[in-house]
Design a protein around this motif. Structure first.
Motif, PDB file in Angstrom:
ATOM      1  N   MET A   1       0.841  -1.199   0.000  1.00  0.00           N
ATOM      2  CA  MET A   1       0.000   0.000   0.000  1.00  0.00           C
ATOM      3  C   MET A   1       0.873   1.245   0.000  1.00  0.00           C
ATOM      4  SD  MET A   1      -2.771   1.269   2.856  1.00  0.00           S
ATOM      5  CE  MET A   1      -3.824  -0.160   2.579  1.00  0.00           C
ATOM      6  N   ASP A   2       0.550   2.187  -0.863  1.00  0.00           N
ATOM      7  CA  ASP A   2       1.239   3.472  -0.902  1.00  0.00           C
ATOM      8  C   ASP A   2       0.491   4.482  -0.048  1.00  0.00           C
ATOM      9  OD1 ASP A   2       3.520   3.484  -3.033  1.00  0.00           O
ATOM     10  OD2 ASP A   2       1.892   2.325  -3.943  1.00  0.00           O
ATOM     11  N   PRO A  26      -4.124   6.532   2.411  1.00  0.00           N
ATOM     12  CA  PRO A  26      -3.706   5.206   1.958  1.00  0.00           C
ATOM     13  C   PRO A  26      -4.303   4.907   0.580  1.00  0.00           C
ATOM     14  CG  PRO A  26      -5.491   4.997   3.537  1.00  0.00           C
ATOM     15  CD  PRO A  26      -5.183   6.467   3.430  1.00  0.00           C
ATOM     16  N   VAL A  27      -3.443   4.496  -0.336  1.00  0.00           N
ATOM     17  CA  VAL A  27      -3.882   4.285  -1.714  1.00  0.00           C
ATOM     18  C   VAL A  27      -3.432   2.905  -2.169  1.00  0.00           C
ATOM     19  CG1 VAL A  27      -3.823   5.171  -4.074  1.00  0.00           C
ATOM     20  CG2 VAL A  27      -3.666   6.764  -2.161  1.00  0.00           C
ATOM     21  N   ASP A  28      -4.384   2.047  -2.499  1.00  0.00           N
ATOM     22  CA  ASP A  28      -4.047   0.714  -2.983  1.00  0.00           C
ATOM     23  C   ASP A  28      -3.508   0.755  -4.401  1.00  0.00           C
ATOM     24  OD1 ASP A  28      -4.754  -0.736  -0.687  1.00  0.00           O
ATOM     25  OD2 ASP A  28      -6.864  -0.568  -1.192  1.00  0.00           O
ATOM     26  N   GLU A  29      -4.075   1.643  -5.211  1.00  0.00           N
ATOM     27  CA  GLU A  29      -3.645   1.772  -6.596  1.00  0.00           C
ATOM     28  C   GLU A  29      -3.358   3.242  -6.881  1.00  0.00           C
ATOM     29  OE1 GLU A  29      -5.810  -0.608  -9.571  1.00  0.00           O
ATOM     30  OE2 GLU A  29      -7.165  -1.133  -7.928  1.00  0.00           O
ATOM     31  N   LYS A  32      -4.954   5.453  -9.606  1.00  0.00           N
ATOM     32  CA  LYS A  32      -6.351   5.872  -9.533  1.00  0.00           C
ATOM     33  C   LYS A  32      -6.548   7.117  -8.682  1.00  0.00           C
ATOM     34  CE  LYS A  32      -8.471   1.346 -10.280  1.00  0.00           C
ATOM     35  NZ  LYS A  32      -9.443   0.367  -9.761  1.00  0.00           N
ATOM     36  N   MET A  37     -10.981   7.626  -6.171  1.00  0.00           N
ATOM     37  CA  MET A  37     -11.189   7.455  -4.742  1.00  0.00           C
ATOM     38  C   MET A  37     -12.180   8.449  -4.158  1.00  0.00           C
ATOM     39  SD  MET A  37      -7.401   6.723  -3.244  1.00  0.00           S
ATOM     40  CE  MET A  37      -8.140   6.636  -1.614  1.00  0.00           C
ATOM     41  N   ARG A  70      -1.256   3.110   7.074  1.00  0.00           N
ATOM     42  CA  ARG A  70      -1.042   1.798   6.449  1.00  0.00           C
ATOM     43  C   ARG A  70      -1.747   0.697   7.241  1.00  0.00           C
ATOM     44  NH1 ARG A  70       3.918   2.508   6.079  1.00  0.00           N
ATOM     45  NH2 ARG A  70       3.911   3.251   3.931  1.00  0.00           N
ATOM     46  N   HIS A  73      -5.840   1.642   7.254  1.00  0.00           N
ATOM     47  CA  HIS A  73      -6.469   2.078   6.007  1.00  0.00           C
ATOM     48  C   HIS A  73      -7.384   3.286   6.267  1.00  0.00           C
ATOM     49  CE1 HIS A  73      -6.865   1.317   1.733  1.00  0.00           C
ATOM     50  NE2 HIS A  73      -8.124   1.668   1.824  1.00  0.00           N
TER      51      HIS A  73
END
Length: 280
Positions: A1-2, A26-29, A32, A37, A70, A73
């Motif tokens: 996770m970024d 927190p950004v999974d992708e 996007k 989001m 992280r 989330h």
């Protein structure tokens, strides 16, 4: 996770470095972000730094904020506030008023870039050392002494949990244990007084029921003794009808005062506190 960090966002009407905040998402992708989001409605952890009302900066806690984001989330916001001493003198409740200004700004305005990402109803306030005093002055009913710290109902309703570590709650009790603290920082933060019972938050009543509390204190703390947390914990348990609303953890953390924030025990405890409430 970024973790995406937006730094030095302004929350006051003046351009003041001590009235800005950092916001972590927190950004999974990452590809996007942000368009994908905008309806995420993530909970928000708001960490207010300590430093005896006179030191530290939001940038000092970047690693902590990223790790909390992280693990939970959740979005994490870290505001600055004006510090003492300064000219003209800046005394309580000014520091806490800045925190309340930030909370109101975040709820009503937020950062335009990501204002639809985070929830306005699932907030967790996290304080360390002196910021426990500031946050509790807002969440508890301090109207009898500091009516300027009364939060709007919409802000108060957003707060689901409050987590404190190594907190300062009773100034007179603190000075009885550490008399030199008067000259070191209490006089700068509160002014010189014969006694400080009016600003002892371990005496304030509830503003509203329903908020969950976590109070932690290390027995190895060399700057603030566990008696502060014992007094505050006993008070919170007395004013809460639901005893399970208050968790007191003295001796769980084992680090020195500031090192508590770097320990695995602290990170795990705060993250679990947030996640457990989120699952309810």
């Amino acid at each position: 996770m970024d973790i995406v960090r937006l730094a030095d966002l302004q929350y006051a009407r003046v351009d003041d470095p001590q009235r800005k905040y950092d916001f972590y998402i927190p950004v999974d992708e990452p590809s996007k972000f942000p368009d994908g989001m905008r309806e995420a409605d993530l909970p928000v952890i708001i960490f207010v730094h300590g430093g005896a009302w006179r030191s530290e900066d939001k940038h000092d806690h970047r690693k902590l904020a990223e790790e909390l984001a992280r693990r939970t989330h959740a979005c994490v916001a870290v505001p600055n506030y004006r510090l003492s001493p300064r000219t003209p003198p800046l005394h309580h409740p000014a520091h806490a008023e800045d925190v309340l200004t930030f909370l109101t700004h975040l709820h009503d305005v937020g950062c335009e870039f990501v204002r639809d990402i985070f929830s306005r109803s699932r907030w967790y306030l996290v304080g360390h050392s002196c910021s426990a005093h500031m946050i509790a002055s807002i969440v508890l009913n301090s109207d009898g002494t500091t009516p300027s710290l009364a939060p709007p109902a919409r802000v108060l309703d957003a707060i689901r949990g409050v987590a404190f570590s190594e907190g300062i709650y009773d100034i007179d009790l603190l000075l009885a244990r550490w008399p030199d603290y008067g000259r070191w920082f209490i006089h700068d933060a509160f002014g010189e007084r014969e006694e400080y019972s009016a600003v002892s938050i371990a005496r304030y009543p509830l503003r509203k029921p329903g908020t969950r509390w976590l109070l932690m204190h290390s027995c190895e703390d060399e700057l603030v003794d566990p008696g502060q947390t014992k007094a505050m914990g006993a008070h919170l348990q007395e004013i809460h009808a639901d005893q399970e609303a208050v968790t007191i953890d003295i001796g769980g953390p084992t680090e020195k005062h500031d090192d508590v924030l770097k320990g695995e025990y602290y990170l795990r405890s705060v993250s679990r506190f947030v996640l457990d409430i989120e699952r309810e």
